[in-house]
Design an enzyme around this catalytic site. Sequence first.
Site, PDB file in Angstrom:
ATOM      1  N   HIS A   5      55.265  73.213 -59.830  1.00 17.82           N
ATOM      2  CA  HIS A   5      53.940  72.634 -60.073  1.00 17.82           C
ATOM      3  C   HIS A   5      54.056  71.751 -61.326  1.00 17.82           C
ATOM      4  O   HIS A   5      54.859  72.042 -62.223  1.00 17.82           O
ATOM      5  CB  HIS A   5      52.962  73.785 -60.326  1.00 17.82           C
ATOM      6  CG  HIS A   5      51.528  73.382 -60.397  1.00 17.82           C
ATOM      7  ND1 HIS A   5      50.965  72.838 -61.527  1.00 17.82           N
ATOM      8  CD2 HIS A   5      50.529  73.458 -59.483  1.00 17.82           C
ATOM      9  CE1 HIS A   5      49.683  72.597 -61.300  1.00 17.82           C
ATOM     10  NE2 HIS A   5      49.394  72.957 -60.077  1.00 17.82           N
ATOM     11  N   ASP A  25      56.236  81.204 -63.727  1.00 18.70           N
ATOM     12  CA  ASP A  25      54.911  80.695 -63.404  1.00 18.70           C
ATOM     13  C   ASP A  25      54.341  81.626 -62.326  1.00 18.70           C
ATOM     14  O   ASP A  25      54.689  81.517 -61.149  1.00 18.70           O
ATOM     15  CB  ASP A  25      55.076  79.254 -62.897  1.00 18.70           C
ATOM     16  CG  ASP A  25      53.813  78.695 -62.270  1.00 18.70           C
ATOM     17  OD1 ASP A  25      52.831  79.443 -62.121  1.00 18.70           O
ATOM     18  OD2 ASP A  25      53.831  77.502 -61.912  1.00 18.70           O
ATOM     19  N   GLN A  57      50.585  81.854 -58.569  1.00 17.90           N
ATOM     20  CA  GLN A  57      50.340  82.214 -57.155  1.00 17.90           C
ATOM     21  C   GLN A  57      50.754  83.630 -56.822  1.00 17.90           C
ATOM     22  O   GLN A  57      50.259  84.201 -55.845  1.00 17.90           O
ATOM     23  CB  GLN A  57      51.094  81.241 -56.226  1.00 17.90           C
ATOM     24  CG  GLN A  57      50.638  79.803 -56.316  1.00 17.90           C
ATOM     25  CD  GLN A  57      49.175  79.612 -55.909  1.00 17.90           C
ATOM     26  OE1 GLN A  57      48.555  80.458 -55.260  1.00 17.90           O
ATOM     27  NE2 GLN A  57      48.602  78.496 -56.310  1.00 17.90           N
ATOM     28  N   LYS A 115      42.455  82.365 -59.846  1.00 19.70           N
ATOM     29  CA  LYS A 115      43.098  82.462 -58.522  1.00 19.70           C
ATOM     30  C   LYS A 115      43.148  83.910 -58.052  1.00 19.70           C
ATOM     31  O   LYS A 115      43.656  84.204 -56.981  1.00 19.70           O
ATOM     32  CB  LYS A 115      44.522  81.901 -58.594  1.00 19.70           C
ATOM     33  CG  LYS A 115      44.569  80.400 -58.890  1.00 19.70           C
ATOM     34  CD  LYS A 115      45.993  79.910 -58.843  1.00 19.70           C
ATOM     35  CE  LYS A 115      46.196  78.587 -59.536  1.00 19.70           C
ATOM     36  NZ  LYS A 115      45.753  77.443 -58.733  1.00 19.70           N
ATOM     37  N   CYS A 149      49.994  68.867 -56.767  1.00 16.39           N
ATOM     38  CA  CYS A 149      50.604  68.886 -58.108  1.00 16.39           C
ATOM     39  C   CYS A 149      52.086  69.202 -58.025  1.00 16.39           C
ATOM     40  O   CYS A 149      52.635  69.927 -58.872  1.00 16.39           O
ATOM     41  CB  CYS A 149      49.907  69.889 -59.031  1.00 16.39           C
ATOM     42  SG  CYS A 149      48.202  69.472 -59.359  1.00 16.39           S
TER      43      CYS A 149
HETATM   44  N1  PMP Z   1      51.493  76.820 -61.129  1.00 12.10           N
HETATM   45  C1  PMP Z   1      51.247  76.977 -59.842  1.00 12.10           C
HETATM   46  C2  PMP Z   1      52.350  77.447 -58.928  1.00 12.10           C
HETATM   47  C3  PMP Z   1      49.967  76.722 -59.352  1.00 12.10           C
HETATM   48  O1  PMP Z   1      49.722  76.858 -58.040  1.00 12.10           O
HETATM   49  C4  PMP Z   1      48.956  76.300 -60.228  1.00 12.10           C
HETATM   50  C5  PMP Z   1      47.560  75.996 -59.737  1.00 12.10           C
HETATM   51  N2  PMP Z   1      47.499  75.162 -58.625  1.00 12.10           N
HETATM   52  C6  PMP Z   1      49.267  76.170 -61.574  1.00 12.10           C
HETATM   53  C7  PMP Z   1      50.538  76.443 -61.984  1.00 12.10           C
HETATM   54  C8  PMP Z   1      48.248  75.742 -62.571  1.00 12.10           C
HETATM   55  O2  PMP Z   1      47.211  76.644 -62.614  1.00 12.10           O
HETATM   56  P1  PMP Z   1      45.894  76.311 -63.468  1.00 12.10           P
HETATM   57  O3  PMP Z   1      45.364  75.024 -62.910  1.00 12.10           O
HETATM   58  O4  PMP Z   1      45.010  77.472 -63.203  1.00 12.10           O
HETATM   59  O5  PMP Z   1      46.335  76.190 -64.868  1.00 12.10           O
END
Ligand code: PMP
Length: 410
Positions: free
Chosen positions: A123, A200, A203, A226, A365
Site C-alpha cells: 500500500h 502493515d 487488513q 477497518k 493505493c
Molecule cells: N495498508 C493497507 C494494506 C491498507 O489496506 C490500508 C488502507 N487501505 C492502509 C495501509 C492505510 O490505512 P489507513 O488509511 O487507515 O491509514
Amino acid sequence: MGLDPHVLRGDFPILRREVNGKPLVYFDNAASSQKPRQVIEAMTEYYFNHHANVHRGAHTLSVEATEMYEGVRRKVARFLGAADPASVIFTRNTTEAMNLVAHSWARSVLEPGDEIVVTAAEHHANLVPWHLLAAERGVAVRGVGLRPDHRVDLDELEEVVGERTRLVSTWHMSNVLGVINPIARIAELAHRVGALLLVDGAQAAPHLPVDVEALGADFYAISGHKMCGPTGAGALWARPEILREMPPFLGGGEMIRKVFLDSSTYADIPMRFEAGTPNIAEVIGLGAAVDYLETIGLDAIFEHDQALVRYALERLQALQGVTLYGPEGDDRGGILAFNIDGIHPHDVATALDQEGIAVRAGHHCAQPLMRTLNAQAMARASFYFYNTEGEIDRLVDAVAKAREFFAAFA
Ligand code: PMP
C-alpha cells in the site's frame, strides 16, 4: 464454532439501508468496515457521562476518561498478543503509525546507503514514507517481486535482504490480493541480517488472530476503522526496548517530562509519542470494537471470510471474461480484486452500485502492484463477518448483468 452473519447483521443499523432501491450489499470492508451499535453507543455513553481531557486533571471526570482511555491500551495490547501495554501507541490510523516509525525510528538510525526492503504489493502508506526518507537521508528502497501465483517471492526476498538492510516493511494481508504473508518466515530473514520488521497490519488485524510475539514482528500497525472501530483511532505496537530508544514524533503537551524556554526532556513510553489531546472518544470506540470482535472470535471471523472468498472465487471463475487476482489457498483472506474484459473497473463499480452493491474501484493505493499485474485499475469486493453467501450471489448476478450490458456497446 461458526458465526451467524444473519444474527450479527442486527448489530449494524447501516446494513438495513437500501441503495438505489435495493438492500445494501456492503463489500467495501477493506476500505473501511461498518460499525456495530455497541461501538457507536460506547462513544455516545462516553460523551454523555465521562468526557474530560485525559492525563491532566485530578477531578473525577478526567480520572474516569483517563481510566477508560488507558483501559483500551491494555485491550489493544492483549488483542495483538503484546505483554506490555506501554508498547501500544495510539495513532489516527495505519498511515500515521508507519509515518511515526519513519519519522522517529528511521530518521534516528538510518544512514546513507542503508536499505529498506518492501514488496511489489505494498500500500502507498508503506512506500511514500520511505520515499520521503530516501530523498532526505540517501537511503534506498528495494522491492521484491511476486511469484506467478501472486505470493511474495521469498527466494528473491532472501537474496535482496542483505547486510545493508535495516528494515523489512510489508503487509500481513494484502489489500488487493487478499493473500497473507508468511510473516514469521520474513521476520527470520530480516533478523538474520540484524534488520527490523515492520508489519502493515491494516487488513490482517480486523480479520485474523494476531500475535506480534509469535510473528516475530518489531513494529505492527493497525487502523481501528477497518475493524469495526471509528475513524481516527489506530495504533502502532513496537517492541518496548525499540520504542524507548526512539526520539519523539510530534512535540507538545503530554509527551514531555520537563520544559524550559530553550529545551525539553521527554516522557517515557507510551506518552512520548502521544503529543496533545488524543482522539479520546475514538480510542474508546476502538476498545468497544476490540471487545466486539473478541466476542465473535477472530478464528471464526477468519473462517467465515475464507468461506466467502472461496465461494466468490468459485462462482466468479465460472463467468467468462472475468479476471481474478490473488492466489487460492488457506493463506487467502476475504478480499477479491477482479476485472471484467472490456469494462473499466469504475464502470463496473457504478453498475454494481445500481444494484445496491458497494465495491471499490481504482488502483487501491497500490500503483506498483497495478504495474506488476499489468492492470490500470481493478474492482475489489472485500468481505466481513456480516456478509453472506446470498450477497455474493447478488454480486455474481450483477457482474453477469454488467458484462451483458456493456457487451451490447462493444
Ligand atoms: N495498508 C493497507 C494494506 C491498507 O489496506 C490500508 C488502507 N487501505 C492502509 C495501509 C492505510 O490505512 P489507513 O488509511 O487507515 O491509514
